[in-house]
Enzyme design. Structure first.
Site, mmCIF file in Angstrom:
data_model
loop_
_atom_site.group_PDB
_atom_site.id
_atom_site.type_symbol
_atom_site.label_atom_id
_atom_site.label_comp_id
_atom_site.label_asym_id
_atom_site.label_seq_id
_atom_site.Cartn_x
_atom_site.Cartn_y
_atom_site.Cartn_z
ATOM 1 N N GLY A 156 0.817 -1.208 0.000
ATOM 2 C CA GLY A 156 0.000 0.000 0.000
ATOM 3 C C GLY A 156 0.846 1.251 0.000
ATOM 4 O O GLY A 156 2.056 1.194 -0.206
ATOM 5 N N ASN A 157 0.196 2.382 0.214
ATOM 6 C CA ASN A 157 0.920 3.654 0.274
ATOM 7 C C ASN A 157 0.266 4.566 1.308
ATOM 8 O O ASN A 157 -0.761 4.215 1.888
ATOM 9 C CB ASN A 157 0.978 4.308 -1.112
ATOM 10 C CG ASN A 157 -0.401 4.678 -1.635
ATOM 11 O OD1 ASN A 157 -1.041 5.586 -1.116
ATOM 12 N ND2 ASN A 157 -0.875 3.958 -2.639
ATOM 13 N N ARG A 158 0.857 5.715 1.543
ATOM 14 C CA ARG A 158 0.469 6.570 2.663
ATOM 15 C C ARG A 158 -0.567 7.637 2.308
ATOM 16 O O ARG A 158 -0.783 8.551 3.086
ATOM 17 C CB ARG A 158 1.706 7.270 3.232
ATOM 18 C CG ARG A 158 2.705 6.321 3.832
ATOM 19 C CD ARG A 158 3.846 7.073 4.511
ATOM 20 N NE ARG A 158 4.904 6.172 4.911
ATOM 21 C CZ ARG A 158 4.858 5.408 5.991
ATOM 22 N NH1 ARG A 158 3.796 5.448 6.777
ATOM 23 N NH2 ARG A 158 5.845 4.596 6.273
ATOM 24 N N SER A 159 -1.191 7.531 1.148
ATOM 25 C CA SER A 159 -2.175 8.563 0.791
ATOM 26 C C SER A 159 -3.333 8.558 1.788
ATOM 27 O O SER A 159 -3.908 7.516 2.089
ATOM 28 C CB SER A 159 -2.698 8.314 -0.617
ATOM 29 O OG SER A 159 -3.714 9.246 -0.908
#
Ligand code: C5P
Length: 227
Positions: A29-32
């Site tokens: 995943g990512n931190r958005s």
């Protein structure tokens, strides 16, 4: 006065960050945070638009008055965004952080540690580029907006990305990820494919940037009633 300048329009906004599953319990995943996309949805509702918000893994309450479609992966997001775009959308704004890659093999069962064996490498394959797909297909009367995070040569890198993605507007964040993700404020430059001058947006609430983006979108929409 732009108060209700998006009345009668359908706008699609993507927000958040996609998750690409490795097994039933793990993902890449990512931190958005989804804050910028949600600000875009709220301001579009306030300006009178019908809003479809395609939200990936966002821990924020649904904006009042928007239709929210929740998705997990880039593939899910592609289907939801294209379906909404084909539902008479006047504009599509891709504010989401879409994973460029996903694990090549999804494991139906949880991946286990095997004593005496090292971890297996994770092979990745490329995800579809939703923004590039929207930009490449015929979209008369539909304004396509992308986002980019650039740390250096903002204008040159932004121009190149605008051309590569085929979008009408590109919102380039001038700062590193740690200065954007999860913060309520943002700073950006909005580039246009039609050759008009870049619009500098000073650091301020994500709502203010959202309103500048809708100003730029509204200026490029065909007059109401023109098919
Ligand atoms: O290429 P890059 O990831 O920097 O482009 C960012 C823009 O492209 C964002 O608007 C993002 O939503 C969109 N994007 C997409 N599909 C991908 C990757 C990025 O729509 N697979």
């Amino acid at each position: 006065a732009w108060e209700r300048d998006l009345a009668g329009r359908h706008v699609v906004v993507s927000a958040g960050g996609t998750r690409e599953a490795l097994d039933p319990v793990r993902f890449l995943g990512n931190r958005s945070s989804g804050l910028q996309g949600y600000a875009l949805a709220r301001t579009a509702v306030a300006r009178g638009a019908r809003v479809t918000l395609v939200a990936a893994n966002v821990a924020l309450p649904d904006p009042a008055g928007a239709r929210v479609v929740r998705v997990e992966s880039a593939e899910d997001m592609r289907k939801a965004v294209l379906a909404a775009a084909d539902d008479g959308a006047d504009a599509v704004v891709m504010a989401a952080a879409v994973a460029d890659f996903r694990p090549a093999d999804y494991r139906d069962a949880k991946i286990k540690k095997t004593p005496g064996e090292g971890p297996e490498p994770i092979r990745l394959v490329q995800n579809p580029d939703i923004l590039a797909e929207l930009g490449a297909r015929p979209h008369p009367g539909q304004v396509i907006v992308g986002f980019a995070a650039e740390t250096h040569d903002v204008l040159a890198n932004g121009r190149a990305k605008l051309a590569r993605k085929g979008c009408d507007l590109l919102v380039v964040n001038q700062v590193g990820a740690e200065l954007t993700f999860g913060r309520p404020d943002n700073e950006a430059v909005v580039l246009a494919a039609d050759g008009s001058a870049p619009v500098q947006v000073p650091r301020g609430p994500k709502e203010d940037l959202a309103d500048v983006i809708w100003d730029q979108v509204a200026a490029r929409l065909a007059p109401p009633g023109v098919p």
